[in-house]
Design a protein around this motif. Structure first.
Motif, PDB file in Angstrom:
ATOM      1  N   CYS A 159       0.826  -1.212   0.000  1.00  0.00           N
ATOM      2  CA  CYS A 159       0.000   0.000   0.000  1.00  0.00           C
ATOM      3  C   CYS A 159       0.858   1.259   0.000  1.00  0.00           C
ATOM      4  O   CYS A 159       0.334   2.372  -0.135  1.00  0.00           O
ATOM      5  CB  CYS A 159      -0.939   0.009   1.197  1.00  0.00           C
ATOM      6  SG  CYS A 159      -0.141   0.320   2.786  1.00  0.00           S
ATOM      7  N   ILE A 209      -6.894  -1.445  -3.384  1.00  0.00           N
ATOM      8  CA  ILE A 209      -6.282  -0.574  -2.384  1.00  0.00           C
ATOM      9  C   ILE A 209      -6.858   0.821  -2.608  1.00  0.00           C
ATOM     10  O   ILE A 209      -6.769   1.363  -3.716  1.00  0.00           O
ATOM     11  CB  ILE A 209      -4.749  -0.528  -2.513  1.00  0.00           C
ATOM     12  CG1 ILE A 209      -4.152  -1.926  -2.341  1.00  0.00           C
ATOM     13  CG2 ILE A 209      -4.147   0.441  -1.488  1.00  0.00           C
ATOM     14  CD1 ILE A 209      -2.645  -1.982  -2.553  1.00  0.00           C
ATOM     15  N   ILE A 225      -8.034  -2.083   2.140  1.00  0.00           N
ATOM     16  CA  ILE A 225      -7.411  -3.101   1.294  1.00  0.00           C
ATOM     17  C   ILE A 225      -8.310  -4.323   1.222  1.00  0.00           C
ATOM     18  O   ILE A 225      -8.860  -4.771   2.236  1.00  0.00           O
ATOM     19  CB  ILE A 225      -6.038  -3.513   1.854  1.00  0.00           C
ATOM     20  CG1 ILE A 225      -5.088  -2.303   1.871  1.00  0.00           C
ATOM     21  CG2 ILE A 225      -5.407  -4.630   1.042  1.00  0.00           C
ATOM     22  CD1 ILE A 225      -4.361  -2.150   3.150  1.00  0.00           C
TER      23      ILE A 225
END
Length: 266
Positions: free
Chosen positions: A131, A211, A200
């Motif tokens: 991420c 994401i 997520i």
């Protein structure tokens, strides 16, 4: 020839099997271990799989015995039965030590003088770096259970506060709505509906991983599709590279830039 009496293997979950996602996520070492075993247990309650066990059985060439919470926590002797003469595999989504239950099982095996071999694999704990947040800026990981009318545990709130006080990111497993409910009760402003966070879904999937970066309120209204879901509450100790990386996933880039400037001075 019996190589190891008790083999703990991790399978990551992603999209079609074990490991983070599917049956092909298992390591070569893990697959070889499974093939050497007479009994193969699949732990099926600390996380869920994105493929049916039949798909795993076909790939591994072994029948899988589902091990639910009661079996693992109260009937470990059944799992370890004849482990002094048979190879037994215990398959876990993610990494073998991602849950304390699996630590307990290893302790029980060692008390019975049963050798234990651990074969590691990817888990949410390290894969979360995709991420854009740097792993060494994460604090304690928390689990947020789904509440019932009579059961609303809130101990996770204290862990989030401890992370926040250190400026660290918090990885949350499961539900956002419960965060708001406990904040209203505690009212310590550990986070608000406008706190920056990352949602997520199906981490590691090559086809439908999601994401999304935005405020908690924004993420609550987003459709992330089926499980598995995780959430990261972004801490105050943020590197410029993290800011730049997250921008790519922003639900609303203009609002994201405003939040970053207001809350992080970047």
């Amino acid at each position: 020839m019996v190589i190891d009496n008790f083999i703990t293997v991790i399978l990551s979950v992603i999209k079609t099997g074990l490991g983070l996602c599917d049956e092909t996520d298992i390591t070569v070492k893990g697959l070889e271990a499974i093939k050497s075993c007479e009994r193969v247990y699949l732990e099926a309650y600390t996380s869920i799989l994105m493929v049916p066990k039949e798909q795993l059985e076909k790939f591994y060439g072994k029948e899988l015995i589902i091990a639910d919470r009661e079996m693992v926590e109260s009937q470990s002797d059944e799992i370890l039965l004849n482990a002094n003469s048979l190879n037994i595999a215990f398959l876990v989504v993610g990494d073998p030590f991602g849950a304390t239950t699996h630590t307990d099982l290893v302790i029980r095996a060692r008390e019975l003088n049963i050798p234990v071999t651990v074969i590691h694999n990817a888990s949410i704990i390290n894969a979360i770096g995709t991420c854009g947040l740097q792993l060494y800026n994460f604090g304690q990981t928390i689990s947020i259970p789904f509440f019932t009318n009579t059961w609303k545990p809130d101990s996770f709130y204290d862990r989030i506060k401890e992370n926040k006080d250190l400026g660290l990111h918090t990885l949350c497993l499961l539900a956002i709505q419960q965060l708001f409910e406990i904040e209203e009760t505690r009212n310590q402003k550990v986070y608000t509906t406008e706190s920056l966070a990352i949602g997520i879904a199906r981490l590691g999937s090559s086809t439908d991983q999601q994401i999304k970066v935005g405020t908690l309120n924004q993420l609550l209204s987003q459709d992330f599709g089926p499980p598995l879901h995780s959430l990261v509450i972004v801490g105050s100790r943020v590197h410029i590279l993290e800011i730049d990386f997250m921008r790519f996933f922003a639900v609303d880039k203009q609002l994201y830039n405003e939040i970053v400037k207001k809350d992080y001075g970047i």
